[in-house]
Scaffold this motif. Sequence first.
Motif, PDB file in Angstrom:
ATOM      1  N   MET A   1       0.317 -25.550  23.856  1.00  0.00           N
ATOM      2  CA  MET A   1      -0.860 -25.983  24.668  1.00  0.00           C
ATOM      3  C   MET A   1      -1.402 -25.499  26.078  1.00  0.00           C
ATOM      4  O   MET A   1      -0.857 -24.694  26.099  1.00  0.00           O
ATOM      5  CB  MET A   1      -0.916 -27.770  24.434  1.00  0.00           C
ATOM      6  CG  MET A   1      -0.823 -28.156  23.093  1.00  0.00           C
ATOM      7  SD  MET A   1      -1.892 -28.445  22.044  1.00  0.00           S
ATOM      8  CE  MET A   1      -1.343 -27.487  20.597  1.00  0.00           C
ATOM      9  N   PRO A  21      -7.573 -33.395  25.612  1.00  0.00           N
ATOM     10  CA  PRO A  21      -6.450 -34.246  26.117  1.00  0.00           C
ATOM     11  C   PRO A  21      -6.676 -34.970  25.236  1.00  0.00           C
ATOM     12  O   PRO A  21      -6.835 -35.772  25.122  1.00  0.00           O
ATOM     13  CB  PRO A  21      -6.484 -34.316  27.612  1.00  0.00           C
ATOM     14  CG  PRO A  21      -7.439 -34.165  27.967  1.00  0.00           C
ATOM     15  CD  PRO A  21      -8.054 -33.135  27.205  1.00  0.00           C
ATOM     16  N   LEU A  22      -5.098 -34.925  24.022  1.00  0.00           N
ATOM     17  CA  LEU A  22      -5.512 -36.764  23.784  1.00  0.00           C
ATOM     18  C   LEU A  22      -4.422 -37.200  24.086  1.00  0.00           C
ATOM     19  O   LEU A  22      -3.190 -37.260  24.107  1.00  0.00           O
ATOM     20  CB  LEU A  22      -4.702 -36.465  22.400  1.00  0.00           C
ATOM     21  CG  LEU A  22      -5.262 -35.582  21.484  1.00  0.00           C
ATOM     22  CD1 LEU A  22      -4.536 -35.204  19.739  1.00  0.00           C
ATOM     23  CD2 LEU A  22      -6.715 -36.064  21.035  1.00  0.00           C
ATOM     24  N   PRO A  25      -0.170 -38.095  21.674  1.00  0.00           N
ATOM     25  CA  PRO A  25      -0.389 -36.706  20.916  1.00  0.00           C
ATOM     26  C   PRO A  25       0.049 -37.023  18.626  1.00  0.00           C
ATOM     27  O   PRO A  25       0.111 -38.213  18.454  1.00  0.00           O
ATOM     28  CB  PRO A  25       1.047 -35.993  20.914  1.00  0.00           C
ATOM     29  CG  PRO A  25       1.161 -36.965  22.059  1.00  0.00           C
ATOM     30  CD  PRO A  25       0.731 -37.780  22.246  1.00  0.00           C
ATOM     31  N   GLU A  32       3.607 -31.081  17.206  1.00  0.00           N
ATOM     32  CA  GLU A  32       3.331 -32.096  18.113  1.00  0.00           C
ATOM     33  C   GLU A  32       1.701 -31.454  18.791  1.00  0.00           C
ATOM     34  O   GLU A  32       1.652 -30.347  19.529  1.00  0.00           O
ATOM     35  CB  GLU A  32       3.935 -33.107  19.100  1.00  0.00           C
ATOM     36  CG  GLU A  32       3.067 -33.661  19.815  1.00  0.00           C
ATOM     37  CD  GLU A  32       3.989 -34.731  20.972  1.00  0.00           C
ATOM     38  OE1 GLU A  32       4.394 -34.375  21.914  1.00  0.00           O
ATOM     39  OE2 GLU A  32       4.602 -35.384  20.871  1.00  0.00           O
ATOM     40  N   ILE A  33       0.233 -32.128  18.289  1.00  0.00           N
ATOM     41  CA  ILE A  33      -1.306 -31.902  18.627  1.00  0.00           C
ATOM     42  C   ILE A  33      -1.182 -32.559  19.689  1.00  0.00           C
ATOM     43  O   ILE A  33      -1.043 -34.366  20.153  1.00  0.00           O
ATOM     44  CB  ILE A  33      -1.821 -32.124  17.257  1.00  0.00           C
ATOM     45  CG1 ILE A  33      -1.630 -31.586  16.836  1.00  0.00           C
ATOM     46  CG2 ILE A  33      -3.335 -31.656  18.337  1.00  0.00           C
ATOM     47  CD1 ILE A  33      -1.633 -29.629  17.359  1.00  0.00           C
ATOM     48  N   THR A  34      -1.165 -32.280  21.104  1.00  0.00           N
ATOM     49  CA  THR A  34      -1.363 -32.931  22.438  1.00  0.00           C
ATOM     50  C   THR A  34      -3.111 -32.515  22.853  1.00  0.00           C
ATOM     51  O   THR A  34      -3.317 -33.056  23.847  1.00  0.00           O
ATOM     52  CB  THR A  34      -0.636 -32.556  23.828  1.00  0.00           C
ATOM     53  OG1 THR A  34      -0.615 -30.881  23.765  1.00  0.00           O
ATOM     54  CG2 THR A  34       1.115 -32.760  23.546  1.00  0.00           C
ATOM     55  N   SER A  35      -3.823 -31.911  22.233  1.00  0.00           N
ATOM     56  CA  SER A  35      -5.431 -31.730  22.689  1.00  0.00           C
ATOM     57  C   SER A  35      -5.696 -30.612  21.598  1.00  0.00           C
ATOM     58  O   SER A  35      -5.312 -30.353  20.656  1.00  0.00           O
ATOM     59  CB  SER A  35      -5.205 -31.001  23.952  1.00  0.00           C
ATOM     60  OG  SER A  35      -4.523 -30.053  23.219  1.00  0.00           O
ATOM     61  N   GLN A  78      -4.584 -37.031   9.794  1.00  0.00           N
ATOM     62  CA  GLN A  78      -4.566 -37.326  10.874  1.00  0.00           C
ATOM     63  C   GLN A  78      -6.180 -38.062  12.173  1.00  0.00           C
ATOM     64  O   GLN A  78      -5.592 -38.314  13.090  1.00  0.00           O
ATOM     65  CB  GLN A  78      -4.613 -35.933  11.449  1.00  0.00           C
ATOM     66  CG  GLN A  78      -3.087 -35.098  10.962  1.00  0.00           C
ATOM     67  CD  GLN A  78      -3.323 -33.282  10.592  1.00  0.00           C
ATOM     68  OE1 GLN A  78      -4.321 -32.971  11.127  1.00  0.00           O
ATOM     69  NE2 GLN A  78      -2.349 -32.636  10.882  1.00  0.00           N
ATOM     70  N   ASP A  86      -9.019 -41.405  21.994  1.00  0.00           N
ATOM     71  CA  ASP A  86      -9.464 -40.101  21.837  1.00  0.00           C
ATOM     72  C   ASP A  86     -10.048 -40.377  21.165  1.00  0.00           C
ATOM     73  O   ASP A  86     -11.722 -38.842  20.889  1.00  0.00           O
ATOM     74  CB  ASP A  86      -8.598 -39.166  21.391  1.00  0.00           C
ATOM     75  CG  ASP A  86      -7.260 -39.841  22.072  1.00  0.00           C
ATOM     76  OD1 ASP A  86      -7.055 -39.360  23.537  1.00  0.00           O
ATOM     77  OD2 ASP A  86      -6.144 -39.756  21.430  1.00  0.00           O
TER      78      ASP A  86
END
Length: 111
Positions: A1, A21-22, A25, A32-35, A78, A86
């Motif tokens: 990221m 930015p989440l 996540p 893991e998606i953080t943004s 998701q 978010d």
Amino acid sequence: MKTPEQQDNTAIINPDIQVIPLEVPIMMGTLEITSLEIRKPNVTALQGVKIADLLNGDVTAICTVIPRVSTPTLTKSQINQLEPSDLAQIGGALVLFLQPKSVRAEVLRQQ
């Protein structure tokens, strides 16, 4: 990221992409998606959605457009995992993209 500095540079280099930015996540398999990168929607991405609904923050409209403009591309499952804050940030980015360039430039300058 991306680091915060890289995110700022992306906004400067390409004002048609906003990095969100989440708060919490989300998982994409084992990743893991953080943004999320949200691209300025084109006409195709907006088809089937009322622009007024996006401008009014309609959750269904925002959720319809997200997979069409996000990197990585999110599935419905998701998207349903997103925190309300978010979702609101993504909606705000979409609303900003619907504004004239002069308005977007002023808002980005103030951030």
